[in-house]
Design an enzyme around this catalytic site. Structure first.
Site, PDB file in Angstrom:
ATOM      1  CE  LYS A 182      89.818  72.039  24.761  1.00 35.58           C
ATOM      2  NZ  LYS A 182      89.735  70.975  25.782  1.00 35.58           N
ATOM      3  CD1 TRP A 186      94.545  71.293  22.874  1.00 35.33           C
ATOM      4  CD2 TRP A 186      94.386  73.088  24.180  1.00 35.33           C
ATOM      5  NE1 TRP A 186      94.041  70.881  24.083  1.00 35.33           N
ATOM      6  CE2 TRP A 186      93.938  71.962  24.905  1.00 35.33           C
ATOM      7  CE3 TRP A 186      94.371  74.343  24.799  1.00 35.33           C
ATOM      8  CZ2 TRP A 186      93.477  72.052  26.215  1.00 35.33           C
ATOM      9  CZ3 TRP A 186      93.921  74.431  26.113  1.00 35.33           C
ATOM     10  CH2 TRP A 186      93.485  73.299  26.804  1.00 35.33           C
ATOM     11  CD  GLU A 246     109.708  74.318  40.205  1.00 33.17           C
ATOM     12  OE1 GLU A 246     108.650  74.778  40.650  1.00 33.17           O
ATOM     13  OE2 GLU A 246     110.315  74.799  39.202  1.00 33.17           O
ATOM     14  CB  THR A 263     108.586  78.874  42.403  1.00 39.12           C
ATOM     15  OG1 THR A 263     107.575  79.054  43.411  1.00 39.12           O
ATOM     16  CG2 THR A 263     109.140  77.464  42.495  1.00 39.12           C
TER      17      THR A 263
END
Length: 536
Positions: free
Chosen positions: A436, A441, A327, A181
């Site tokens: 936020k 949000w 992944e 990753t």
């Protein structure tokens, strides 16, 4: 019975893909552009034959079952030969990203415990920066004159002097490939893919509602072979018998467009930053390239703004948005326009196409809100996307990152999504990138896409900065098109057409270009370091 196995137990291995390419599609082209810009031409059959010799040469160096073979190569035919050689011999191919920092590369090769590394001569300087981090038993160099620096082995000499290997029978669940990753939230983590995962992933990529790959196609993966298995395109090409065009290190717009036109490419794939630059080149010189063979541009790695979809439509080219992760090997969703929308309005079609798509066959999706409850598929509720499927990793190398996996076998992606009644996801943000503000949000992705629809904006990234009153506020970092001008109030008015005033960034910072990661995504970590105190 086949090799002592019942047909029900026939192993799904990379070997079957390589053998199919060799037997049924030996004459399909493999075209590589070298670092010096020269063109090298070979075939799937020749790459498969050389892969057998390469496997024997690696075996003679002591590489055995499960050993990791690292690659530090561009998109080139030798890299494809390693894709075809290492997994079928029972070893594990581990691709390295040459654009990573030396310290990160050093950690990765030591963590993977690579025994051998294969390096292109143009990357020897990069290799020298992390060579001392790990004791490789052998260093193999791809050169054009069969020479190699002292203490290293010449790739061509190894291949030429070896007898073709007869592929062993392998367990489909053994490791075939390994990628790390990006390490954006800590140390990079190794993801291991089984043979079974690679084969099933290849089958699904070739399906009509994903990339529809056939023996009539020529694929050009702009996405590097060192990044998430080049989205599985090399193995899908082997499965279907498609030709391959490998662009090497030169991924500027003109170089890519030249290859697309000259080699009559039908499908290409890459990240939005590449396609943004290519669209600018097409707009500037719309008649320079003949792209009549090109039926699809697969785009992933970041959300695609509507302006890009519209821009390519003007040139008669179709952008197919996809979503995935390392992944996931990496494909998770694809956004083909459904039949029910074929005769709908342009706005309805663009609204759908700007989403990341529905789960591809064999992949399952769901999302949970902050309270841990599964969200309804009403295109309103927000939740973190979780996925499950036969090519989703079950864990990371050395057991790291266990918190990313649920007790019932789902992978937590970190992507915050809405899901509509069709099961089509819209990625609203990464969990760490949501803003936020005052308890509400704000999606940085939505703001970025709308900013990039402004005619003066080439790139836009939105980050959260601290605010005493609201906790966090969005800050926009903008790179303008060449010769274009825009003031903050212009961009603010542009956004206020579609966003409430409290959602619009308070500040706009203008930069020559937004820094990108080694895989072409906006480097928000660097933007936070540069502008993180701006709202305090």
């Amino acid at each position: 019975m086949i090799n002592g196995l019942s047909t029900d137990d026939y192993p799904l291995t990379v070997t079957s893909l390589v053998e199919r390419a060799e037997r049924f599609h030996p004459h399909r082209p493999v075209v590589s552009r070298r670092p010096d810009a020269s063109i090298h031409r070979t075939t799937l059959g020749e790459c498969s034959r050389r892969a057998r010799q390469l496997a024997s040469a690696l075996r003679s160096l002591g590489i055995g079952d499960g050993d990791r073979v690292a690659t530090l190569l561009w998109n080139q035919s030798e890299h494809l030969e390693l894709y075809f050689a290492v997994p079928p011999m029972g070893a594990v191919i581990h691709t390295l990203n040459p654009r990573l920092h030396a310290e990160e590369l050093g950690f990765i090769v030591a963590d993977a415990d690579d025994r051998v590394i294969v390096v292109d001569e143009s990357l020897l300087e990069v290799f020298s920066t992390f060579r001392d981090a790990h004791a490789f038993e052998h260093v193999i160099v791809v050169t054009h004159d069969r020479s190699a620096p002292e203490g290293m082995l010449a790739y061509e000499n190894l291949v030429a002097g070896a007898q073709p290997m007869t592929w062993p029978v392998l367990d489909e669940r053994r490791a075939a490939a390994m990628c790390y990753t990006s390490g954006t939230t800590g140390r990079p983590k190794g993801v291991v893919y089984s043979h079974r995962a690679v084969v099933l992933h290849s089958l699904v990529i070739a399906l009509p509602d994903t990339l529809a790959v056939s023996a009539r196609d020529v694929l050009l993966p702009v996405v590097p072979l060192f990044h998430a298995n080049a989205w599985g395109l090399p193995y899908a090409a082997a499965l279907a018998g498609a030709g391959l065009v490998l662009p090497g290190p030169r991924l500027d717009a003109v170089s890519v467009l030249d290859l697309l036109a000259d080699e009559r490419v039908t499908v290409t794939a890459g990240v939005p930053t590449v396609w943004m630059a290519m669209l600018n080149a097409l707009d500037a010189e719309p008649h320079r390239w003949d792209l009549s063979a090109l039926r699809g541009l697969a785009v992933g790695g970041a959300a695609v703004p509507r302006s890009m979809l519209e821009g390519y439509d003007r040139h008669g080219l179709t952008v197919l948005q996809m979503w995935g992760m390392t992944e996931l090997a990496p494909l998770g969703t694809a956004c083909r326009l459904p039949q029910a929308l074929e005769h709908s309005t342009a706005d309805e079609q663009y609204d759908f196409r700007s989403r990341q798509g529905v789960a591809v066959p064999l992949m399952e999706i769901r999302a949970r809100n902050d309270d841990g409850a599964l969200i309804p598929w009403d295109d309103t509720a927000l939740g973190e996307l979780e996925v499950r499927g036969p090519w989703v990793a079950a864990g990371y190398h050395r057991g790291r990152g266990a918190d990313n996996f649920t007790s019932d076998g789902w992978f937590r992606t970190g992507d915050i999504v809405r899901i509509d009644e069709r099961g089509c996801i819209r990625i609203c943000d990464r969990a760490k990138d949501l803003v936020k503000s005052g308890g509400e949000w704000i999606s940085s992705v939505d703001l970025e896409n709308h900013l990039m629809a402004h005619p003066s904006v080439a790139q836009a990234a939105v980050i959260a900065v601290s605010d005493e009153r609201w906790g966090e506020r969005p800050l926009a970092v903008v790179a303008l098109r060449d010769g274009a001008t825009a003031e903050p109030q212009d961009l603010r008015r542009h956004l206020e057409r579609d966003f409430a005033r409290w959602q619009v960034p308070d500040r706009f910072e203008f930069v020559p270009a937004i820094p990108c990661t080694a895989t072409g995504k906006f480097k928000k970590t660097q933007l936070r370091e540069t502008f993180g105190d701006a709202g305090r």
